[in-house]
Design a protein around this motif. Structure first.
Motif, short mmCIF file in Angstrom:
data_model
loop_
_atom_site.label_atom_id
_atom_site.label_comp_id
_atom_site.label_asym_id
_atom_site.label_seq_id
_atom_site.Cartn_x
_atom_site.Cartn_y
_atom_site.Cartn_z
N ASP A 8 37.52 -15.81 45.61
CA ASP A 8 36.26 -16.27 46.21
C ASP A 8 35.86 -15.39 47.39
OD1 ASP A 8 36.16 -18.34 44.39
OD2 ASP A 8 36.99 -19.84 45.76
N ASN A 9 36.83 -15.07 48.25
CA ASN A 9 36.53 -14.22 49.41
C ASN A 9 36.12 -12.82 48.97
OD1 ASN A 9 37.09 -16.28 51.21
ND2 ASN A 9 39.22 -15.67 51.53
N GLY A 10 36.75 -12.34 47.89
CA GLY A 10 36.40 -11.02 47.38
C GLY A 10 34.97 -10.96 46.88
N ARG A 11 34.57 -12.00 46.16
CA ARG A 11 33.18 -12.06 45.68
C ARG A 11 32.20 -12.09 46.85
NH1 ARG A 11 34.49 -16.66 41.08
NH2 ARG A 11 35.31 -15.21 39.50
N GLN A 12 32.58 -12.84 47.89
CA GLN A 12 31.72 -12.93 49.07
C GLN A 12 31.64 -11.59 49.79
OE1 GLN A 12 32.78 -16.08 51.81
NE2 GLN A 12 31.64 -15.14 53.49
N LYS A 13 32.79 -10.94 49.97
CA LYS A 13 32.80 -9.65 50.66
C LYS A 13 32.03 -8.59 49.88
CE LYS A 13 35.29 -10.60 54.32
NZ LYS A 13 34.71 -10.48 55.68
N LEU A 14 32.19 -8.60 48.57
CA LEU A 14 31.48 -7.61 47.77
C LEU A 14 29.97 -7.85 47.85
CD1 LEU A 14 31.44 -5.25 45.85
CD2 LEU A 14 31.90 -6.83 43.95
N THR A 52 28.89 3.84 46.89
CA THR A 52 30.22 4.41 46.68
C THR A 52 30.49 4.61 45.19
OG1 THR A 52 31.09 3.43 48.71
CG2 THR A 52 32.69 4.03 47.02
N GLN A 53 30.15 3.61 44.38
CA GLN A 53 30.37 3.74 42.94
C GLN A 53 29.55 4.88 42.35
OE1 GLN A 53 30.16 0.13 40.68
NE2 GLN A 53 30.25 1.17 38.71
N SER A 54 28.32 5.02 42.83
CA SER A 54 27.47 6.09 42.33
C SER A 54 28.06 7.46 42.65
CB SER A 54 26.07 5.97 42.96
OG SER A 54 25.24 7.04 42.56
N ARG A 55 28.65 7.57 43.83
CA ARG A 55 29.20 8.86 44.27
C ARG A 55 30.56 9.17 43.66
NH1 ARG A 55 30.16 10.69 50.63
NH2 ARG A 55 30.98 12.78 50.18
N TYR A 56 31.44 8.16 43.60
CA TYR A 56 32.82 8.42 43.18
C TYR A 56 33.19 7.84 41.82
CZ TYR A 56 33.31 9.65 48.11
OH TYR A 56 33.16 10.23 49.34
N GLY A 57 32.37 6.97 41.28
CA GLY A 57 32.66 6.41 39.97
C GLY A 57 33.62 5.24 39.96
N VAL A 58 34.02 4.77 41.14
CA VAL A 58 34.97 3.66 41.23
C VAL A 58 34.19 2.36 41.46
CG1 VAL A 58 36.99 2.74 42.41
CG2 VAL A 58 36.67 5.23 42.23
N PRO A 59 34.35 1.36 40.61
CA PRO A 59 33.61 0.11 40.77
C PRO A 59 33.88 -0.57 42.11
CG PRO A 59 34.59 0.22 38.59
CD PRO A 59 35.17 1.37 39.38
N GLY A 60 32.84 -1.22 42.64
CA GLY A 60 33.00 -1.92 43.91
C GLY A 60 34.05 -3.02 43.84
N TYR A 79 43.63 -7.32 38.02
CA TYR A 79 43.17 -8.68 37.74
C TYR A 79 42.33 -9.27 38.87
CZ TYR A 79 44.97 -9.34 33.14
OH TYR A 79 45.14 -9.25 31.79
N LEU A 80 42.59 -8.88 40.11
CA LEU A 80 41.72 -9.36 41.18
C LEU A 80 40.32 -8.78 41.00
CD1 LEU A 80 41.21 -10.96 43.72
CD2 LEU A 80 42.19 -9.07 45.06
N SER A 81 40.23 -7.50 40.67
CA SER A 81 38.91 -6.90 40.45
C SER A 81 38.22 -7.54 39.25
CB SER A 81 39.04 -5.38 40.25
OG SER A 81 39.75 -5.07 39.06
N GLN A 82 38.99 -7.83 38.22
CA GLN A 82 38.43 -8.45 37.03
C GLN A 82 37.89 -9.85 37.33
OE1 GLN A 82 40.41 -7.38 33.29
NE2 GLN A 82 40.64 -9.57 32.85
N ARG A 83 38.65 -10.60 38.14
CA ARG A 83 38.20 -11.95 38.51
C ARG A 83 37.00 -11.92 39.45
NH1 ARG A 83 41.34 -16.22 37.82
NH2 ARG A 83 39.29 -17.22 37.94
N ASP A 88 34.73 -9.81 39.32
CA ASP A 88 33.61 -9.51 38.43
C ASP A 88 33.26 -10.67 37.50
OD1 ASP A 88 32.77 -7.00 39.22
OD2 ASP A 88 34.18 -5.93 37.94
N GLY A 89 34.01 -11.77 37.61
CA GLY A 89 33.72 -12.92 36.76
C GLY A 89 34.52 -12.97 35.48
N GLY A 90 35.48 -12.07 35.32
CA GLY A 90 36.30 -12.04 34.11
C GLY A 90 37.46 -13.02 34.18
N SER A 91 38.24 -13.01 33.13
CA SER A 91 39.37 -13.94 33.02
C SER A 91 40.63 -13.38 33.65
CB SER A 91 39.64 -14.25 31.55
OG SER A 91 39.96 -13.06 30.85
N GLY A 92 41.60 -14.26 33.86
CA GLY A 92 42.90 -13.85 34.36
C GLY A 92 43.86 -13.60 33.21
N VAL A 93 45.13 -13.52 33.51
CA VAL A 93 46.16 -13.31 32.49
C VAL A 93 46.18 -14.53 31.57
CG1 VAL A 93 48.62 -12.94 32.06
CG2 VAL A 93 47.52 -11.89 34.06
#
Length: 435
Positions: free
Chosen positions: A128-134, A144-152, A353-357, A359-364
């Motif tokens: 939840d905090n990650g979604r808020q911070k992002l 940053t993603q546009s420049r380096y290709g790494v998702p936020g 998995y934290l990045s996936q979650r 982004d709204g994705g599932s966990g393990v």
């Protein structure tokens, strides 16, 4: 990134690209790859198996006083281009910190299962905090993603795991930490290299001594860079002329993404996917060193969970961090790049998995063997000794579950008709104890 900490391979995190385990922030230090110095990995059953570090017969502490050491270090720093002004600013009130030496020498006896580590690293509050911070820093993340290709979401996940989104990146003076470790720690040369780099950062005007804060092992700022990694990868993301990983989130995001990009991040590629394995799968192949195209794994019966498609990787590995009883994953190049930040599969899975979650994705989806109790360090050492005695060499017993130990364990498991997954447990130890 401190669990593989200094000594046991801890200062690896984001240290400088030149230094393995010491990356920007890095593994216990730099013996086994680019990993940041952090304590997070220490919580897992994953550690890096490394060769014993060379050491002097006497430590500097046995030969000279701290003040004398600082005086001699000043001369060394001057010879490497550090100005007298910088030395006066940074070292005038440098303090020896006994607590840092206590932490440096501590060797945790008890370990946690990877599932317990992931429960904490990818908790609902951190998601939840990650979604808020992002969301708060979406503009910086997008740039940053546009420049380096790494998702936020990946950058945010590293930020969350390294310092709980800046809530806990340490309160030790980096100068005091590296001076203390350079004087009396187990890795004198490494700490002195980092101290020189820290002085250079101050000299270049990116931060002053007072605000150069981090962990006891010297990993600094929101995403825990060590000084050499800072010099190699930190960038000015907000355009103010300074690289500030302590106070500027645009700088934090850009620097972290630059680190990953410079270490081989592939734009547009996923980290991997959870998979199911056929009943006759050869678990001796569940190592990151075993790589083949996704198509080859597919032909051997590897399938994605939930009806997903397998990502198309040229160099993919299958890992099963809890052995045949737990989930399995097909991972690609970007997973290995995350491990350059901290050389532990548990850490890379947590980021993935934290990045996936976020982004709204599932966990393990698979079940972890939560009823299995991880071996303590001394129990792992006993297991290694027993394997050696039975002719399944693991090297010198050190209590660290690395590739050599897994190879020996798998060979023994195969010899007694067990699934050779290389996963240690109390039942394995009990069986090895039998004559």
């Amino acid at each position: 990134m401190l669990a593989l900490l200094l000594g046991s391979g801890a200062m690896q995190g984001c240290q400088a690209g030149a230094s393995p385990s010491s990356s920007p922030s890095r593994q216990a230090e730099a013996d086994s790859g680019d990993v940041q110095a952090r304590a997070a990995t220490a919580e897992t059953t994953e550690t890096v198996e490394t060769a014993p570090a060379a050491r002097d017969d006497q430590t500097p502490a046995e030969r000279e006083s701290f003040d004398q050491w600082v005086s001699e270090f000043r001369q060394k720093a001057r010879s490497e281009g550090i100005s007298q002004t910088t030395l006066d600013e940074a070292l005038a009130n440098v303090r020896y910190q006994p607590r840092i030496i206590e932490l440096d020498r501590s060797q945790p006896e008890f370990t946690r299962g990877i599932w317990e580590y992931l429960d904490s690293a990818v908790s609902s509050s951190r998601i939840d905090n990650g979604r808020q911070k992002l969301a708060e820093h979406q503009e910086s993340a997008d740039q940053t993603q546009s420049r380096y290709g790494v998702p936020g979401s990946v950058i945010t996940a590293i930020w969350g795991i390294e310092s709980n989104y800046g809530g806990n990146f340490g309160s030790f003076s980096a100068i005091d930490a590296f001076a203390t470790l350079g004087y009396e720690g187990r890795r004198h040369a490494f700490a002195q290299e980092q101290l020189i780099a820290a002085l250079r950062i101050i000299q270049e005007g990116d931060i002053d001594r007072e605000h150069m804060l981090g962990s006891w092992a010297g990993a600094m700022g929101h995403t825990q860079f060590i000084p050499t990694s800072f010099l190699a990868y930190a960038v000015d993301g907000d355009g103010d002329g300074r690289r500030d990983i302590w106070g500027s989130i645009p700088d934090v995001m850009a620097s972290t993404a630059n680190y990953l990009a410079k270490n081989g991040w592939q734009r547009g590629q996923p980290w991997g996917v959870e998979v199911t394995l056929p009943e006759d799968f050869d678990y001796t192949r569940t190592e990151l060193s075993t790589r083949q195209a996704t198509s080859a794994w597919r032909s051997q019966g590897v399938r994605a969970v939930e009806g997903q498609s397998l990502p198309n990787f040229d160099q993919a590995s299958v890992i099963a961090p809890a052995g045949a009883q737990g989930p399995a994953f097909l991972v690609g190049p970007n997973f290995r790049v995350i491990m350059r930040y901290n050389n532990a599969t548990s850490y890379a899975l947590a980021v993935a998995y934290l990045s996936q979650r976020i982004d709204g994705g599932s966990g393990v989806q698979g079940d972890w063997p939560r009823d299995v109790k991880p071996l303590t360090r001394s129990q792992t050492k006993e297991m290694q000794s027993l394997l050696n005695q039975k002719g399944f060499g693991t090297g010198t017993p050190d209590g660290i579950m690395g590739p050599n130990t897994r190879e020996g364990l798998r060979a023994w498991q195969r010899s007694v008709g067990k699934t050779p997954d290389g996963f240690p447990s109390t039942s394995v130890l009990e069986a090895l104890r039998q004559p």
